[in-house]
Write a protein that holds these residues in place. Structure first.
Motif, PDB file in Angstrom:
ATOM      1  N   LEU A  28       0.821  -1.214   0.000  1.00 29.80           N
ATOM      2  CA  LEU A  28       0.000   0.000   0.000  1.00 29.80           C
ATOM      3  C   LEU A  28       0.850   1.257   0.000  1.00 29.80           C
ATOM      4  N   ARG A  29       0.290   2.328  -0.544  1.00 27.34           N
ATOM      5  CA  ARG A  29       0.827   3.677  -0.371  1.00 27.34           C
ATOM      6  C   ARG A  29      -0.320   4.532   0.166  1.00 27.34           C
ATOM      7  N   ILE A  30      -0.126   5.114   1.319  1.00 27.15           N
ATOM      8  CA  ILE A  30      -1.185   5.881   1.970  1.00 27.15           C
ATOM      9  C   ILE A  30      -0.726   7.326   2.126  1.00 27.15           C
ATOM     10  N   LYS A  31      -1.615   8.246   1.759  1.00 20.96           N
ATOM     11  CA  LYS A  31      -1.329   9.678   1.846  1.00 20.96           C
ATOM     12  C   LYS A  31      -2.076  10.259   3.049  1.00 20.96           C
ATOM     13  N   GLY A  32      -1.378  11.010   3.895  1.00 18.55           N
ATOM     14  CA  GLY A  32      -2.033  11.588   5.062  1.00 18.55           C
ATOM     15  C   GLY A  32      -1.111  12.507   5.838  1.00 18.55           C
ATOM     16  N   GLU A  33      -1.643  13.070   6.929  1.00 16.20           N
ATOM     17  CA  GLU A  33      -0.881  13.985   7.793  1.00 16.20           C
ATOM     18  C   GLU A  33      -0.466  13.247   9.067  1.00 16.20           C
ATOM     19  N   ILE A  34       0.802  13.400   9.454  1.00 15.35           N
ATOM     20  CA  ILE A  34       1.308  12.737  10.661  1.00 15.35           C
ATOM     21  C   ILE A  34       0.695  13.368  11.904  1.00 15.35           C
ATOM     22  N   SER A  35       0.215  12.504  12.801  1.00 14.75           N
ATOM     23  CA  SER A  35      -0.385  12.968  14.044  1.00 14.75           C
ATOM     24  C   SER A  35      -0.069  11.964  15.135  1.00 14.75           C
ATOM     25  N   ASN A  36      -0.144  12.439  16.399  1.00 19.35           N
ATOM     26  CA  ASN A  36       0.034  11.549  17.563  1.00 19.35           C
ATOM     27  C   ASN A  36       1.349  10.777  17.497  1.00 19.35           C
ATOM     28  N   LEU A  37       2.429  11.477  17.145  1.00 18.18           N
ATOM     29  CA  LEU A  37       3.742  10.860  16.980  1.00 18.18           C
ATOM     30  C   LEU A  37       4.379  10.578  18.338  1.00 18.18           C
ATOM     31  N   LYS A  38       4.798   9.331  18.561  1.00 18.13           N
ATOM     32  CA  LYS A  38       5.456   8.943  19.805  1.00 18.13           C
ATOM     33  C   LYS A  38       6.625   8.017  19.491  1.00 18.13           C
ATOM     34  N   VAL A  39       7.758   8.247  20.164  1.00 17.33           N
ATOM     35  CA  VAL A  39       8.914   7.350  20.045  1.00 17.33           C
ATOM     36  C   VAL A  39       8.970   6.502  21.312  1.00 17.33           C
ATOM     37  N   HIS A  40       8.781   5.197  21.162  1.00 20.78           N
ATOM     38  CA  HIS A  40       8.758   4.295  22.314  1.00 20.78           C
ATOM     39  C   HIS A  40      10.174   4.039  22.816  1.00 20.78           C
ATOM     40  N   SER A  41      10.273   3.626  24.090  1.00 18.96           N
ATOM     41  CA  SER A  41      11.583   3.341  24.683  1.00 18.96           C
ATOM     42  C   SER A  41      12.298   2.196  23.973  1.00 18.96           C
ATOM     43  N   ASN A  42      11.534   1.319  23.287  1.00 16.97           N
ATOM     44  CA  ASN A  42      12.160   0.207  22.568  1.00 16.97           C
ATOM     45  C   ASN A  42      12.703   0.615  21.204  1.00 16.97           C
ATOM     46  N   ASN A  64      14.291  -0.140  10.811  1.00 16.94           N
ATOM     47  CA  ASN A  64      13.980   0.327   9.459  1.00 16.94           C
ATOM     48  C   ASN A  64      15.052   1.318   9.011  1.00 16.94           C
ATOM     49  N   LYS A  65      15.785   0.976   7.976  1.00 16.35           N
ATOM     50  CA  LYS A  65      16.885   1.810   7.483  1.00 16.35           C
ATOM     51  C   LYS A  65      16.450   2.713   6.320  1.00 16.35           C
ATOM     52  N   LEU A  66      15.199   2.555   5.848  1.00 13.85           N
ATOM     53  CA  LEU A  66      14.759   3.300   4.668  1.00 13.85           C
ATOM     54  C   LEU A  66      14.244   4.691   5.006  1.00 13.85           C
ATOM     55  N   ILE A  67      13.953   4.947   6.289  1.00 17.35           N
ATOM     56  CA  ILE A  67      13.392   6.238   6.674  1.00 17.35           C
ATOM     57  C   ILE A  67      14.518   7.115   7.208  1.00 17.35           C
ATOM     58  N   ASN A  68      14.867   8.127   6.451  1.00 18.95           N
ATOM     59  CA  ASN A  68      15.979   9.007   6.828  1.00 18.95           C
ATOM     60  C   ASN A  68      15.539  10.465   6.939  1.00 18.95           C
ATOM     61  N   ILE A  69      14.236  10.681   7.161  1.00 20.61           N
ATOM     62  CA  ILE A  69      13.722  12.042   7.327  1.00 20.61           C
ATOM     63  C   ILE A  69      13.343  12.272   8.779  1.00 20.61           C
ATOM     64  N   ASP A  70      13.273  13.523   9.148  1.00 18.63           N
ATOM     65  CA  ASP A  70      12.903  13.900  10.520  1.00 18.63           C
ATOM     66  C   ASP A  70      11.385  13.945  10.621  1.00 18.63           C
ATOM     67  N   VAL A  78       3.531  10.643   2.119  1.00 17.38           N
ATOM     68  CA  VAL A  78       3.040   9.447   1.443  1.00 17.38           C
ATOM     69  C   VAL A  78       3.866   8.288   1.983  1.00 17.38           C
ATOM     70  N   ALA A  79       3.203   7.354   2.681  1.00 14.80           N
ATOM     71  CA  ALA A  79       3.886   6.244   3.334  1.00 14.80           C
ATOM     72  C   ALA A  79       3.602   4.946   2.595  1.00 14.80           C
ATOM     73  N   ALA A  80       4.631   4.134   2.409  1.00 21.19           N
ATOM     74  CA  ALA A  80       4.490   2.834   1.765  1.00 21.19           C
ATOM     75  C   ALA A  80       4.691   1.741   2.799  1.00 21.19           C
ATOM     76  N   GLY A  81       3.899   0.657   2.676  1.00 19.04           N
ATOM     77  CA  GLY A  81       4.019  -0.438   3.627  1.00 19.04           C
ATOM     78  C   GLY A  81       2.902  -1.441   3.465  1.00 19.04           C
ATOM     79  N   ILE A  96       4.887   0.743   8.282  1.00 17.75           N
ATOM     80  CA  ILE A  96       5.490   1.634   7.291  1.00 17.75           C
ATOM     81  C   ILE A  96       6.912   1.181   6.983  1.00 17.75           C
ATOM     82  N   ASN A  97       7.182   1.045   5.657  1.00 19.87           N
ATOM     83  CA  ASN A  97       8.529   0.711   5.203  1.00 19.87           C
ATOM     84  C   ASN A  97       9.309   1.942   4.755  1.00 19.87           C
ATOM     85  N   SER A  98       8.622   2.900   4.137  1.00 19.00           N
ATOM     86  CA  SER A  98       9.294   4.112   3.664  1.00 19.00           C
ATOM     87  C   SER A  98       8.311   5.267   3.677  1.00 19.00           C
TER      88      SER A  98
END
Length: 402
Positions: A28-42, A64-70, A78-81, A96-98
């Motif tokens: 899939l490729r899904i288009k949307g706005e990032i919300s509720n972003l959290k970085v887990h301790s793991n 995941n080594k394919l995501i190199n953006i902040d 646009v997220a692929a996965g 999400i893969n990229s």
């Protein structure tokens, strides 16, 4: 013939196999706005992709080594996965893969514009920040009455400094009317001037859920407040306009409660330390002056013992008495100050209140503050100054209190 009943684990496993084997859902490729972003301790990153009508929960695994953006709130991407199921909770997620950046979301753009506008007007200027009182007697809390934030604030303050009064103004913390609710609460405390400091708080959430604290009317109400305000909105990584305008920003509601009151144990220790230092200081002053007087007296008697006249001797005695009297009066005054400090410390103690005939009620090792926590048949403990009484409730009669 009845079909065999499946366990919850079996049905979740079956649904997951269907999802991951679907050719569309697995690429899939899904288009949307990032919300509720959290970085887990793991190391995993959890977020939502949303549009005007819906949202989908997503996960980016730490390897995941394919995501190199902040990644950040408000980005249009646009997220692929692929779609998969988290079997333990029975909830599906987009793995999400990229990710490709498309733009910045509308809410984030509005946030940045308002922040720049208010900063230029001077609403964030440090010279307008009011001092947070060191030992407040009354604390106003503006938050949701049902959220975790108010429980955290009450628990921390009660543990650190039980003498303080907490006055809660319940408000909506998200939704269309929430900003107006918050402004009315700030105006209420300022109108009646019945608190020393205000905590404006809510738990964490997405940029949409926190947006009431990014409204201009809320920011201007905080700036206009004559009572100092601590902003404790969201988690440590969340920032809102109210954080910048407030007199102090706390990373979490619990941190705000830690900041707003001192530790009762620390206060008691500091007062005892002051008392000990004062006792030692007064003793040193008295000993030093007594030694000086004795030296002066001995020197005069040794040098002029055969020449000094009676009236000079009497005058010296008067001087000695005046000095001694002055030291005694000064010591008396300082001891009275010490006694007053001790009395104030004693008045802060819950035992002082209990000694006047009051009692505390405990249920399940927790202090009961409202009758709604009690039921007929409950076992409770009544704490007196010199006794603990175990009781069982046979009847509860409520009464109105003004």
């Amino acid at each position: 013939m009845k079909l065999k009943a499946l366990s919850v684990s079996e049905i979740n496993s079956y649904i997951k196999r269907i999802l991951v084997n679907d050719p569309i859902l697995y690429n899939l490729r899904i288009k949307g706005e990032i919300s509720n972003l959290k970085v887990h301790s793991n190391g995993n990153i959890y977020l939502s992709l949303k549009d005007k009508n819906s949202k989908i929960n997503c996960v980016v695994f730490k390897n995941n080594k394919l995501i190199n953006i902040d990644l950040r709130e408000g980005l249009n991407v646009v997220a692929a996965g692929y779609i998969s199921l988290y079997e333990r909770d029975g909830s599906y997620q987009f793995h999400i893969n990229s990710i490709d950046i498309e733009g910045i979301g509308d809410l984030y753009i509005e946030f940045v514009k308002l922040k720049d506008k208010l900063e230029k007007e001077g609403l964030f200027d440090k010279r307008y920040k009011k001092e947070i009182p060191i030992m407040p007697k009354n604390i106003g809390v503006i938050t949701s009455p049902t959220g975790a934030a108010i429980k955290d604030i009450i628990n921390v303050i009660s543990r650190r400094y039980p003498k303080v009064n907490i006055k809660i103004y319940p408000v909506l913390v998200q939704g269309n009317k929430s900003a107006d609710n918050i402004v009315k609460a700030i105006d209420f405390f300022n109108k009646f001037n019945n608190v020393d400091v205000i905590i404006l708080s809510r738990g964490g959430g997405s940029i949409e859920e926190l947006y009431s604290f990014n409204e201009e009317i809320v920011a201007r109400s905080i700036f206009k407040s004559k009572i100092p305000i601590i902003s404790a909105v969201g988690h440590e990584t969340d920032f809102t306009i109210s954080d910048f305008v407030a007199d102090f920003r706390a990373p979490t509601p619990s941190a705000a409660a830690e900041i707003v009151v001192p530790s009762y144990v620390d206060v008691k220790y500091k007062l005892e330390s002051v008392k000990n230092r004062m006792d030692k200081s007064f003793k040193n002053i008295i000993d030093t002056n007594r030694f000086k007087i004795e030296n002066i007296k001995n020197g005069i008697e040794f040098t002029f013992s055969n020449f000094i006249k009676k009236d000079k001797r009497e005058k010296l005695n008067l001087i000695f008495e005046d000095i001694n009297k002055s030291l005694v009066n000064k010591l008396k005054f300082k001891r009275e100050q010490l006694n007053n400090l001790g009395k104030n410390l004693h008045n802060l103690s819950p035992l002082s209140v209990m000694s006047r005939g009051y009692a505390l009620v405990e249920k399940d090792n927790k202090i009961v503050k409202t009758p709604e926590k009690l039921n007929v048949g409950d076992s409770i403990k009544i704490l007196l100054k010199k006794a603990d009484i175990n009781c069982k409730i046979e009847n509860i009669k409520l009464r109105e209190v003004d």
